[in-house]
Design an enzyme around this catalytic site. Structure first.
Site, PDB file in Angstrom:
ATOM      1  N   LYS A 121       0.826  -1.203   0.000  1.00 19.97           N
ATOM      2  CA  LYS A 121       0.000   0.000   0.000  1.00 19.97           C
ATOM      3  C   LYS A 121       0.861   1.254   0.000  1.00 19.97           C
ATOM      4  O   LYS A 121       0.666   2.171  -0.810  1.00 19.97           O
ATOM      5  CB  LYS A 121      -0.922   0.013   1.211  1.00 19.97           C
ATOM      6  CG  LYS A 121      -1.924   1.163   1.204  1.00 19.97           C
ATOM      7  CD  LYS A 121      -2.345   1.594   2.593  1.00 19.97           C
ATOM      8  CE  LYS A 121      -1.290   2.459   3.243  1.00 19.97           C
ATOM      9  NZ  LYS A 121      -1.751   3.070   4.512  1.00 19.97           N
ATOM     10  N   ASP A 139      -6.129   0.752   0.762  1.00 14.84           N
ATOM     11  CA  ASP A 139      -6.170   0.878   2.213  1.00 14.84           C
ATOM     12  C   ASP A 139      -7.522   0.373   2.705  1.00 14.84           C
ATOM     13  O   ASP A 139      -8.286  -0.220   1.950  1.00 14.84           O
ATOM     14  CB  ASP A 139      -5.910   2.331   2.643  1.00 14.84           C
ATOM     15  CG  ASP A 139      -7.037   3.271   2.209  1.00 14.84           C
ATOM     16  OD1 ASP A 139      -7.968   2.834   1.487  1.00 14.84           O
ATOM     17  OD2 ASP A 139      -7.006   4.444   2.603  1.00 14.84           O
TER      18      ASP A 139
END
Length: 218
Positions: A121, A139
């Site tokens: 991420k 996320d």
């Protein structure tokens, strides 16, 4: 609504709502964005933006960060989540960048994820916003909203599975922007506990709303 129709509707609607935008994290260099994104894990961007000005003032480069002690960095970031671990990550990042990458933030997923505290991420955020690549970070907001609306099937149970499905269906030139659009929709409208369905521009394409509209916030 078919998959392509759903994607077309969601992407075009969010593009009109948010337009061209950057991450809400404050930064002036790839190094600052990398550090801010590591700090933002399970923490709000607002909180991170409160602690980074003094941190970046005193430790503006990987070389400076590499010479710090974790307990000193801790004092700068103590109000973010997991400050002990993140202080160690930040010093480790400074050392790794200095020793292995000549003080520069690398641009490949493989190299970025070799840095302490940097997962897929974080690497995708840096790739998208620091280097202008078409990368999509998943996320908690992007994960939740994508599954809730029906952009990805429920069998996509990991962030990476969601990422792969989104990449297959979002137009290539809008991938990095779509990350921010979906994230902000999740942060402010399609919230985890009480989604604001009455204010949501996406409800007519949302599978969750279609199934639960009777009990949704109307």
């Amino acid at each position: 609504m078919r998959k392509k129709e759903r994607y077309d509707f969601v992407i075009s609607t969010l593009e009109k709502k948010f337009g061209v935008m950057d991450t809400e994290l404050s930064y002036t260099s790839p190094f600052e964005l990398l550090i801010a994104t590591v700090l933002s894990a399970q923490c709000t961007d607002k909180r991170v933006n409160m602690v980074t000005p003094s941190l970046f003032r005193d430790y503006p480069t990987p070389e400076a960060m590499a010479l710090a002690e974790p307990d000193v960095i801790f004092e700068y970031i103590r109000s973010v989540s997991y400050p002990n671990s993140k202080a160690k990550y930040l010093v480790g990042i400074g050392k790794a960048l200095t020793e292995r990458f000549a003080g520069e933030v690398p641009q490949t997923m493989e190299e970025l994820t070799q840095l302490p505290g940097v997962g897929r991420k974080t690497a995708n955020v840096v790739s998208a916003f620091a280097f202008g690549k078409q990368a999509l970070a998943v996320d908690t907001h992007v994960f939740r909203v994508s599954r809730r609306i029906g952009l990805v099937p429920q069998k996509c149970t990991t962030p990476y599975a969601v990422e792969k499905e989104l990449l297959k269906n979002i137009p290539s030139g809008k991938i990095s922007l779509a990350h921010s659009w979906i994230l902000l929709q999740g942060r402010y409208t399609c919230t985890a506990r009480k989604p604001k369905c009455s204010k949501c521009e996406l409800k007519e394409a949302c599978r969750w709303f279609e199934k639960n509209h009777a009990s949704a916030e109307l």
